[in-house]
Design a protein around this motif. Structure first.
Motif, PDB file in Angstrom:
ATOM      1  N   LEU A  36       0.823  -1.212   0.000  1.00  0.00           N
ATOM      2  CA  LEU A  36       0.000   0.000   0.000  1.00  0.00           C
ATOM      3  C   LEU A  36       0.857   1.261   0.000  1.00  0.00           C
ATOM      4  CD1 LEU A  36      -2.800  -0.971   2.565  1.00  0.00           C
ATOM      5  CD2 LEU A  36      -2.990  -0.880   0.076  1.00  0.00           C
ATOM      6  N   TRP A  37       1.967   1.216   0.743  1.00  0.00           N
ATOM      7  CA  TRP A  37       2.833   2.404   0.805  1.00  0.00           C
ATOM      8  C   TRP A  37       3.473   2.660  -0.557  1.00  0.00           C
ATOM      9  CZ3 TRP A  37       8.206   3.642   0.904  1.00  0.00           C
ATOM     10  CH2 TRP A  37       8.490   4.905   1.459  1.00  0.00           C
ATOM     11  N   ASP A  38       3.837   1.554  -1.271  1.00  0.00           N
ATOM     12  CA  ASP A  38       4.400   1.714  -2.613  1.00  0.00           C
ATOM     13  C   ASP A  38       3.361   2.289  -3.567  1.00  0.00           C
ATOM     14  OD1 ASP A  38       6.842   0.745  -1.793  1.00  0.00           O
ATOM     15  OD2 ASP A  38       6.424  -1.327  -2.411  1.00  0.00           O
ATOM     16  N   VAL A  39       2.117   1.799  -3.415  1.00  0.00           N
ATOM     17  CA  VAL A  39       1.050   2.318  -4.271  1.00  0.00           C
ATOM     18  C   VAL A  39       0.814   3.803  -3.988  1.00  0.00           C
ATOM     19  CG1 VAL A  39      -1.424   2.146  -4.786  1.00  0.00           C
ATOM     20  CG2 VAL A  39      -0.053   0.072  -4.539  1.00  0.00           C
ATOM     21  N   LYS A  40       0.839   4.160  -2.718  1.00  0.00           N
ATOM     22  CA  LYS A  40       0.632   5.565  -2.347  1.00  0.00           C
ATOM     23  C   LYS A  40       1.738   6.449  -2.922  1.00  0.00           C
ATOM     24  CE  LYS A  40       0.076   8.546   1.697  1.00  0.00           C
ATOM     25  NZ  LYS A  40       0.045   8.587   3.186  1.00  0.00           N
ATOM     26  N   GLN A  41       2.979   5.988  -2.877  1.00  0.00           N
ATOM     27  CA  GLN A  41       4.070   6.771  -3.451  1.00  0.00           C
ATOM     28  C   GLN A  41       3.925   6.899  -4.956  1.00  0.00           C
ATOM     29  OE1 GLN A  41       6.161   8.340  -1.390  1.00  0.00           O
ATOM     30  NE2 GLN A  41       4.950   7.371   0.233  1.00  0.00           N
ATOM     31  N   ALA A  42       3.512   5.797  -5.619  1.00  0.00           N
ATOM     32  CA  ALA A  42       3.333   5.860  -7.076  1.00  0.00           C
ATOM     33  C   ALA A  42       2.188   6.796  -7.444  1.00  0.00           C
ATOM     34  CB  ALA A  42       3.071   4.446  -7.623  1.00  0.00           C
ATOM     35  N   ALA A  43       1.125   6.785  -6.617  1.00  0.00           N
ATOM     36  CA  ALA A  43       0.001   7.683  -6.896  1.00  0.00           C
ATOM     37  C   ALA A  43       0.407   9.144  -6.728  1.00  0.00           C
ATOM     38  CB  ALA A  43      -1.159   7.336  -5.970  1.00  0.00           C
ATOM     39  N   ALA A  46       2.294  10.236  -9.698  1.00  0.00           N
ATOM     40  CA  ALA A  46       1.484  10.431 -10.901  1.00  0.00           C
ATOM     41  C   ALA A  46       0.472  11.552 -10.738  1.00  0.00           C
ATOM     42  CB  ALA A  46       0.765   9.134 -11.257  1.00  0.00           C
ATOM     43  N   GLY A  47       0.421  12.187  -9.550  1.00  0.00           N
ATOM     44  CA  GLY A  47      -0.545  13.261  -9.335  1.00  0.00           C
ATOM     45  C   GLY A  47      -1.930  12.762  -9.009  1.00  0.00           C
ATOM     46  N   VAL A  48      -2.051  11.502  -8.585  1.00  0.00           N
ATOM     47  CA  VAL A  48      -3.340  10.899  -8.260  1.00  0.00           C
ATOM     48  C   VAL A  48      -3.502  10.902  -6.749  1.00  0.00           C
ATOM     49  CG1 VAL A  48      -4.748   8.803  -8.414  1.00  0.00           C
ATOM     50  CG2 VAL A  48      -3.299   9.487 -10.337  1.00  0.00           C
ATOM     51  N   GLN A  49      -4.715  11.190  -6.284  1.00  0.00           N
ATOM     52  CA  GLN A  49      -4.979  11.225  -4.849  1.00  0.00           C
ATOM     53  C   GLN A  49      -5.296   9.824  -4.340  1.00  0.00           C
ATOM     54  OE1 GLN A  49      -8.162  13.837  -3.757  1.00  0.00           O
ATOM     55  NE2 GLN A  49      -8.017  13.324  -1.561  1.00  0.00           N
ATOM     56  N   PHE A  50      -4.550   9.373  -3.380  1.00  0.00           N
ATOM     57  CA  PHE A  50      -4.740   8.038  -2.802  1.00  0.00           C
ATOM     58  C   PHE A  50      -5.732   8.142  -1.652  1.00  0.00           C
ATOM     59  CE2 PHE A  50      -3.619   4.661   0.215  1.00  0.00           C
ATOM     60  CZ  PHE A  50      -3.714   3.545  -0.610  1.00  0.00           C
ATOM     61  N   ASP A  51      -6.817   7.356  -1.723  1.00  0.00           N
ATOM     62  CA  ASP A  51      -7.862   7.381  -0.694  1.00  0.00           C
ATOM     63  C   ASP A  51      -7.823   6.076   0.087  1.00  0.00           C
ATOM     64  OD1 ASP A  51     -10.016   7.816   0.889  1.00  0.00           O
ATOM     65  OD2 ASP A  51     -11.528   7.601  -0.699  1.00  0.00           O
ATOM     66  N   PRO A  52      -7.401   6.098   1.360  1.00  0.00           N
ATOM     67  CA  PRO A  52      -7.310   4.851   2.135  1.00  0.00           C
ATOM     68  C   PRO A  52      -8.592   4.491   2.873  1.00  0.00           C
ATOM     69  CG  PRO A  52      -6.343   6.626   3.377  1.00  0.00           C
ATOM     70  CD  PRO A  52      -6.847   7.239   2.098  1.00  0.00           C
ATOM     71  N   SER A  53      -9.681   5.179   2.620  1.00  0.00           N
ATOM     72  CA  SER A  53     -10.899   4.959   3.405  1.00  0.00           C
ATOM     73  C   SER A  53     -11.494   3.582   3.198  1.00  0.00           C
ATOM     74  CB  SER A  53     -11.942   6.032   3.065  1.00  0.00           C
ATOM     75  OG  SER A  53     -12.277   5.977   1.677  1.00  0.00           O
ATOM     76  N   LEU A  66       3.471   5.495   8.596  1.00  0.00           N
ATOM     77  CA  LEU A  66       4.624   5.551   7.694  1.00  0.00           C
ATOM     78  C   LEU A  66       4.851   6.983   7.229  1.00  0.00           C
ATOM     79  CD1 LEU A  66       3.943   2.354   5.544  1.00  0.00           C
ATOM     80  CD2 LEU A  66       5.539   2.632   7.437  1.00  0.00           C
ATOM     81  N   PRO A  67       6.108   7.342   6.928  1.00  0.00           N
ATOM     82  CA  PRO A  67       6.407   8.717   6.483  1.00  0.00           C
ATOM     83  C   PRO A  67       5.796   8.991   5.121  1.00  0.00           C
ATOM     84  CG  PRO A  67       8.340   7.312   6.262  1.00  0.00           C
ATOM     85  CD  PRO A  67       7.319   6.497   6.990  1.00  0.00           C
ATOM     86  N   PRO A  68       5.505  10.248   4.853  1.00  0.00           N
ATOM     87  CA  PRO A  68       4.891  10.559   3.548  1.00  0.00           C
ATOM     88  C   PRO A  68       5.833  10.341   2.375  1.00  0.00           C
ATOM     89  CG  PRO A  68       5.413  12.572   4.750  1.00  0.00           C
ATOM     90  CD  PRO A  68       5.642  11.436   5.698  1.00  0.00           C
ATOM     91  N   GLU A  69       7.140  10.474   2.588  1.00  0.00           N
ATOM     92  CA  GLU A  69       8.126  10.318   1.523  1.00  0.00           C
ATOM     93  C   GLU A  69       9.184   9.313   1.947  1.00  0.00           C
ATOM     94  OE1 GLU A  69       8.038  11.552  -1.434  1.00  0.00           O
ATOM     95  OE2 GLU A  69       6.308  12.877  -1.167  1.00  0.00           O
ATOM     96  N   PRO A  70       9.778   8.614   1.006  1.00  0.00           N
ATOM     97  CA  PRO A  70      10.874   7.699   1.364  1.00  0.00           C
ATOM     98  C   PRO A  70      12.041   8.477   1.968  1.00  0.00           C
ATOM     99  CG  PRO A  70      10.094   7.303  -0.879  1.00  0.00           C
ATOM    100  CD  PRO A  70       9.470   8.572  -0.424  1.00  0.00           C
ATOM    101  N   ALA A  71      12.758   7.813   2.850  1.00  0.00           N
ATOM    102  CA  ALA A  71      13.925   8.456   3.469  1.00  0.00           C
ATOM    103  C   ALA A  71      14.996   8.717   2.427  1.00  0.00           C
ATOM    104  CB  ALA A  71      14.472   7.567   4.579  1.00  0.00           C
ATOM    105  N   LYS A  72      15.629   9.881   2.554  1.00  0.00           N
ATOM    106  CA  LYS A  72      16.692  10.227   1.620  1.00  0.00           C
ATOM    107  C   LYS A  72      17.939   9.407   1.924  1.00  0.00           C
ATOM    108  CE  LYS A  72      15.102  14.977   0.956  1.00  0.00           C
ATOM    109  NZ  LYS A  72      15.476  16.418   1.034  1.00  0.00           N
ATOM    110  N   PRO A  73      18.644   9.007   0.900  1.00  0.00           N
ATOM    111  CA  PRO A  73      19.875   8.235   1.165  1.00  0.00           C
ATOM    112  C   PRO A  73      20.888   9.085   1.909  1.00  0.00           C
ATOM    113  CG  PRO A  73      19.752   8.901  -1.148  1.00  0.00           C
ATOM    114  CD  PRO A  73      18.425   9.239  -0.530  1.00  0.00           C
TER     115      PRO A  73
END
Length: 344
Positions: A36-43, A46-53, A66-73
């Motif tokens: 789900l977190w990967d899907v949320k990042q991909a959305a 792509a500019g798509v709003q992810f709705d977890p309801s 989980l953090p909104p963005e992946p951790a920076k290296p």
């Protein structure tokens, strides 16, 4: 962040809402949350709003953690500076510290001269307290250490000198060694651990409580108000403690010698008095004064450089003790070279 691979979202219109149908979902684990977190990042990419309801309640709560963005290296570590650069940097720091301590010593000497006329700005109450802590309060520990050192020196000397039927010369051995070297060094080491560490801890505590900052803002010179009583008291008391320690060390050797020798007490004391020249005491007295000045200056400087946390107080005290002990031994070696050159 690396670009996302091609998926069905790249054809979606920005602003659309993405929902997952989980009606047929029965069992899931953390791998589902990772998906789900990967899907949320991909959305989001792509500019798509992810709705977890539409997700199960526990899954929504875990996903929200989980953090909104992946951790920076992590940033690439810088290559270490060349060897000569590091040596030069440490040399410059050492010279800078030497200059700072020299300025402190000059200000202390100037303040001591002004104290004779009562214009130094130093409180006599602070000086009296530091004199007591650096002098009479240290008599017991200094006496015990020097007594035991003198006793040990007499014991070892008697064992070796007895092989040559020269037992009586143990008085010269204990007297000269204690007056010239051992009592001055042992007294300085004791005071470095006892008083030097206390100075560093006290000043670093004042630094952490912002008392030093308050003095500077008020226009009160720290060198006069805090450093001068500490350095002056130890410099005055250490030579006196050296004389006291030397007498106690000779007495310790006397006690051991009387229990292991067949000679008389009068003979031992007479040999001691005749065997120790006055310049031996003068040499040790002068060394004790310089030892005291170094210990006090180093401890005060370490305290002023300490951090402002509680842990930094202990670090400053430990560092002051180590610097004081190592510095005293190094200075004694330097005095030994000078004495050899001057044939003292």
């Amino acid at each position: 962040m690396a670009p996302f691979p091609q998926d069905g979202l790249h054809t979606a219109t920005p602003g659309q809402v993405l929902q997952l149908d989980t009606q047929q979902l029965e069992n899931w684990d953390t791998a589902f949350i990772s998906f789900l977190w990967d899907v949320k990042q991909a959305a989001n990419h792509a500019g798509v709003q992810f709705d977890p309801s539409t997700l199960p309640g526990p899954a929504q709560r875990l996903l929200a953690l989980l953090p909104p963005e992946p951790a920076k290296p992590p940033a690439a570590q810088k290559a270490p500076a060349p060897f000569l650069d590091r040596v030069g940097d440490k040399t410059l720091r050492c010279l800078d510290e030497t200059g700072t301590v020299a300025v402190m010593a000059a200000e202390t000497a100037k303040g001591a001269l002004k104290a004779l006329t009562g214009k130094s700005g130093m409180r006599l109450k602070d000086l009296a307290t530091d004199l007591w802590n650096a002098g009479p309060s240290a008599l017991l520990i200094v006496g015990i250490v020097n007594f035991l050192v003198g006793a040990i020196l007499a014991f070892v000397g008697l064992i070796e000198l007895r092989r040559f039927a020269a037992d009586i010369y143990v008085a010269n051995l204990v007297g000269i060694a204690c007056a010239r070297e051992i009592s001055a060094i042992m007294t300085a080491i004791v005071m470095a651990g006892r008083t030097g560490g206390a100075y560093a801890a006290r000043i670093s505590t004042m630094l952490g409580n912002e008392e030093i900052d308050a003095l500077e803002v008020s226009g009160i010179p720290v060198s006069t108000y805090i450093l001068l009583p500490s350095i002056l008291s130890l410099s005055l008391m250490m030579p006196l403690l050296y004389i006291y320690g030397t007498i106690i060390a000779i007495f310790g050797g006397f006690v051991v010698a009387m229990t292991m020798m067949s000679g008389t007490a009068i003979g031992y004391l007479t040999t001691t008095v005749n065997g120790i020249a006055l310049h031996e005491f003068i040499f040790g007295f002068i060394k004790s004064f310089f030892f005291a000045g170094f210990i006090a200056l180093a401890a005060c400087r370490v305290g002023l450089k300490a951090g402002r946390s509680a842990a930094d107080v202990g670090i400053a005290a430990t560092r002051a003790v180590v610097i004081g002990i190592v510095g005293v031994i190094a200075m004694d070696a330097l005095f030994a070279i000078i004495a050899n050159v001057l044939d003292i």
